[in-house]
Every structure is written in structure tokens, then in C-alpha cells.
Write a protein that holds these residues in place. Structure first.
Motif, PDB file in Angstrom:
ATOM      1  N   GLY A 105     198.472   7.510 -91.910  1.00 14.90           N
ATOM      2  CA  GLY A 105     199.008   6.647 -90.873  1.00 14.90           C
ATOM      3  C   GLY A 105     197.909   6.273 -89.902  1.00 14.90           C
ATOM      4  O   GLY A 105     197.160   7.135 -89.432  1.00 14.90           O
ATOM      5  N   VAL A 106     197.759   4.975 -89.638  1.00 16.14           N
ATOM      6  CA  VAL A 106     196.665   4.484 -88.803  1.00 16.14           C
ATOM      7  C   VAL A 106     197.177   3.448 -87.811  1.00 16.14           C
ATOM      8  O   VAL A 106     197.988   2.576 -88.162  1.00 16.14           O
ATOM      9  N   LEU A 107     196.715   3.561 -86.583  1.00 18.41           N
ATOM     10  CA  LEU A 107     196.911   2.517 -85.570  1.00 18.41           C
ATOM     11  C   LEU A 107     195.716   1.575 -85.634  1.00 18.41           C
ATOM     12  O   LEU A 107     194.562   2.028 -85.543  1.00 18.41           O
ATOM     13  N   VAL A 108     195.971   0.283 -85.799  1.00 14.35           N
ATOM     14  CA  VAL A 108     194.907  -0.725 -85.822  1.00 14.35           C
ATOM     15  C   VAL A 108     195.117  -1.666 -84.647  1.00 14.35           C
ATOM     16  O   VAL A 108     196.224  -2.192 -84.452  1.00 14.35           O
TER      17      VAL A 108
ATOM     18  N   ALA B  48     187.926   8.812 -91.769  1.00 12.55           N
ATOM     19  CA  ALA B  48     189.071   8.328 -92.539  1.00 12.55           C
ATOM     20  C   ALA B  48     188.867   8.639 -94.016  1.00 12.55           C
ATOM     21  O   ALA B  48     187.759   8.505 -94.532  1.00 12.55           O
ATOM     22  N   ASN B  49     189.953   9.036 -94.703  1.00  9.08           N
ATOM     23  CA  ASN B  49     189.877   9.193 -96.149  1.00  9.08           C
ATOM     24  C   ASN B  49     190.207   7.855 -96.817  1.00  9.08           C
ATOM     25  O   ASN B  49     190.448   6.846 -96.146  1.00  9.08           O
ATOM     26  N   ALA B  50     190.239   7.849 -98.146  1.00 10.81           N
ATOM     27  CA  ALA B  50     190.454   6.591 -98.872  1.00 10.81           C
ATOM     28  C   ALA B  50     191.805   5.976 -98.531  1.00 10.81           C
ATOM     29  O   ALA B  50     191.933   4.742 -98.401  1.00 10.81           O
ATOM     30  N   GLY B  51     192.834   6.821 -98.371  1.00  7.46           N
ATOM     31  CA  GLY B  51     194.152   6.297 -98.022  1.00  7.46           C
ATOM     32  C   GLY B  51     194.165   5.645 -96.658  1.00  7.46           C
ATOM     33  O   GLY B  51     194.776   4.577 -96.460  1.00  7.46           O
ATOM     34  N   ALA B  52     193.493   6.274 -95.692  1.00 11.30           N
ATOM     35  CA  ALA B  52     193.426   5.702 -94.342  1.00 11.30           C
ATOM     36  C   ALA B  52     192.640   4.408 -94.328  1.00 11.30           C
ATOM     37  O   ALA B  52     192.985   3.457 -93.615  1.00 11.30           O
ATOM     38  N   GLU B  53     191.549   4.336 -95.124  1.00 13.37           N
ATOM     39  CA  GLU B  53     190.788   3.094 -95.198  1.00 13.37           C
ATOM     40  C   GLU B  53     191.656   1.961 -95.745  1.00 13.37           C
ATOM     41  O   GLU B  53     191.600   0.823 -95.276  1.00 13.37           O
ATOM     42  N   ALA B  54     192.482   2.285 -96.753  1.00 15.37           N
ATOM     43  CA  ALA B  54     193.377   1.264 -97.295  1.00 15.37           C
ATOM     44  C   ALA B  54     194.403   0.823 -96.260  1.00 15.37           C
ATOM     45  O   ALA B  54     194.753  -0.361 -96.174  1.00 15.37           O
TER      46      ALA B  54
ATOM     47  N   LEU C 229     199.722  10.448 -86.726  1.00 15.84           N
ATOM     48  CA  LEU C 229     198.782   9.536 -87.372  1.00 15.84           C
ATOM     49  C   LEU C 229     197.435  10.216 -87.612  1.00 15.84           C
ATOM     50  O   LEU C 229     197.044  11.139 -86.896  1.00 15.84           O
ATOM     51  N   ALA C 230     196.735   9.698 -88.608  1.00 15.81           N
ATOM     52  CA  ALA C 230     195.428  10.255 -88.949  1.00 15.81           C
ATOM     53  C   ALA C 230     194.327   9.686 -88.076  1.00 15.81           C
ATOM     54  O   ALA C 230     193.312  10.353 -87.847  1.00 15.81           O
ATOM     55  N   GLY C 231     194.494   8.448 -87.614  1.00 16.47           N
ATOM     56  CA  GLY C 231     193.408   7.876 -86.855  1.00 16.47           C
ATOM     57  C   GLY C 231     193.721   6.543 -86.220  1.00 16.47           C
ATOM     58  O   GLY C 231     194.838   6.016 -86.318  1.00 16.47           O
TER      59      GLY C 231
END
Length: 288
Positions: A219-222, A159-165, A251-253
Motif C-alpha cells: 500500500g502506497v500513498l502517491v 520499496a519492494n517490487a509490489g510497492a514500485e508497481a 501502508l508501506a510507504g
């Protein structure tokens, strides 16, 4: 309670296992594991939920959801006292359930308002009712190595910084919704909530949010456990189809609850994520 130091192999040596089998791959994996270990088992296949191939060549009885008395009688005849629920189950309406006498008795014991409650309350009541009938309900990951997600990355993508956020934002949303017993998953992109899982399930959520994505990446699924989740029956789950649907949605991850989510067919999930460019991460606590 099972000793945490006890191996999966040691945990499986006593007592015939009853498998209540819903949809998806987990019931088949559990059956294969027990068969490989030479452990005795009996399967209750839920009609309209379990895949036909799951039951092939297994000692089993296929029953509709409301035929509780038939299922319990069969389990007792087979000498089963340990139960494991495996696979997805679509929650029926009361009209669809068509409860038999035993189910009606158990519903009366739980109270009619149970059908107005969320999934956690309903599943907790189901477990309590089964324990009252003399059964012990256990988690599938007590026997299936590699099913439970661990902290950290799986696969080659990060994950990049945006995905971590976005993960942090998704965790906050699910923590806020958790006490309301609503959903286990959320999709966040660039800090915006694109969708929250409801009764439709994760794959349908991902199909719904795809057209809602903003320009730009991410974009991330949590997916997380809810507070007071009945973990012996219902844990957040991802599989190959989840990864494919996340990639299709752009989504990225995917971030899942380490120690509280299942990864079905881990090797295939990681291979699919690596091939499609999706990161997979097990997260703990309230932050990534």
C-alpha cells in the motif's frame, strides 16, 4: 524570474517579504528563517487557519479570508511588494467568505464562475489578481532550504517490487485525474485504488482507506502536482502527521513529486518514517 544559480541567501536580500500564513508548520519555519537572516517581513495571518503560536512575537495582522482590502492596505503600509503564501488553507464557501469591497471587486474581475472551478483555476486567478494589484507572488521554497522534495529515497527503508508497481499505478491514476483538477494524492495497494484525495485532505484520506486495505502487505500513498498547478501557492505537502497516518493505515510507504512537493520538517519526517518502517521516495516523470 529568479536566477537558478542564485543561492537562497542571495534571493532574500532585497525587498520586505509579506507572508500570507495559513495552517501547519511552514509559516513558522519561514518566519524563523527570515528572522535568522535579519530580513524584514510582515505576516497576514488568516483567521481560522493560522496557528496562534505562529504569530507570537511577529509583526502581523490577523484577518478573515474575505477581508482582502484590509490585508492589502496593511501590506502597502508596510512597504511590502513580495508575497509568499505559506501553510494550508481550507477553501471557504462564498457564504463563509463574506467578501469586502476589494474582494468583491476582484471576484467581479475574475468572474463569478471562478467559485465553480477547481483549486488550480481559483489559485491561478488569485495570483493574477494580486499581480494586478502590484504584488509579486513567490514560492516558499525559494527561501526555505530543504523544503522541496528531491528524487530518490529519504531514510533507510526501500520499496519492494509490489510497492514500485503500486507507485506506477498511482502515478497513472493521478495523471488521468489531473486535467480534471481533482486531488493531489491517491492510495494504491496491490494495484487497487483504495482512495483518491478530495476536499478532505491527505490525512483524512489515509484515515478513510485504512479499513479498506486488503490482506497482505503493501500500500502506497502517491502525491503529485496536477497539470497547470499554481505552484507559488499550492504544492503537495507531507509532514510528520502524514507519515504517522500512513503507518497507522498500514501502508508501506509514500512517494512524492520530486521538485514539486514540499516536505515539512524534513529531519523529523525522516526520523518518523525510519522509526515506523515507512519508505519515503521522491519520484520524477511518469514512472518510479
Amino acid at each position: 524570474m529568479r536566477d537558478p544559480a542564485m543561492s537562497h541567501e542571495d534571493a532574500a536580500v532585497t525587498g520586505k517579504i509579506g507572508i500570507v500564513a495559513g495552517g501547519g508548520a511552514v509559516p513558522g519555519q519561514l518566519i524563523a528563517t527570515l528572522r535568522d537572516r535579519g530580513h524584514s517581513f510582515f505576516v497576514i495571518g488568516l483567521d481560522g487557519q493560522v496557528q496562534a503560536e505562529t504569530l507570537e512575537g511577529t509583526p502581523h495582522l490577523r484577518v478573515r479570508l474575505g477581508a482582502v482590502g484590509t490585508a492589502l492596505d496593511a501590506l502597502r503600509r508596510e512597504g511590502v511588494r513580495r508575497l509568499i503564501f505559506a501553510g494550508s488553507v481550507r477553501r471557504p464557501s462564498l457564504a463563509e467568505l463574506r467578501p469586502d469591497w476589494t474582494a468583491t471587486r476582484l471576484i467581479a474581475r475574475m468572474g463569478p464562475k471562478i467559485f465553480m472551478a477547481g483549486d488550480d483555476a481559483l489559485l491561478s486567478a488569485v495570483v493574477k489578481a494580486l499581480e494586478g494589484e502590484g504584488f509579486t507572488v513567490e514560492r516558499a521554497d525559494a527561501l526555505l532550504d530543504g523544503l522541496l522534495a528531491e528524487a530518490g529515497y529519504l531514510g533507510q527503508h526501500r520499496a519492494n517490487a509490489g510497492a514500485e508497481a503500486d507507485i506506477t499505478r498511482g502515478v497513472a491514476i493521478l495523471r488521468a485525474l489531473g486535467p480534471l483538477d481533482v486531488g493531489q494524492a491517491v492510495v494504491v495497494q496491490q494495484g487497487l485504488c483504495l482512495g483518491i484525495e478530495a476536499v478532505e485532505g491527505t490525512d483524512a484520506l489515509l484515515a478513510r482507506v485504512g479499513p479498506l486495505r486488503r490482506e497482505g502487505g503493501g500500500g502506497v500513498l502517491v502525491k503529485l502536482r496536477k497539470p497547470n498547478q499554481e505552484e507559488r501557492i499550492d504544492l503537495p505537502t507531507i509532514g510528520v502527521a502524514t507519515v504517522e497516518a500512513a503507518a497507522k493505515a498500514g501502508l508501506a510507504g509514500i512517494a512524492v513529486d520530486a521538485g514539486g512537493a514540499w516536505i515539512v520538517d524534513r529531519a523529523a519526517v525522516i526520523e518518523t518514517a525510519d522509526r515506523l518502517g515507512v519508505f519515503l521516495k521522491g519520484i520524477t516523470g511518469d514512472t518510479p
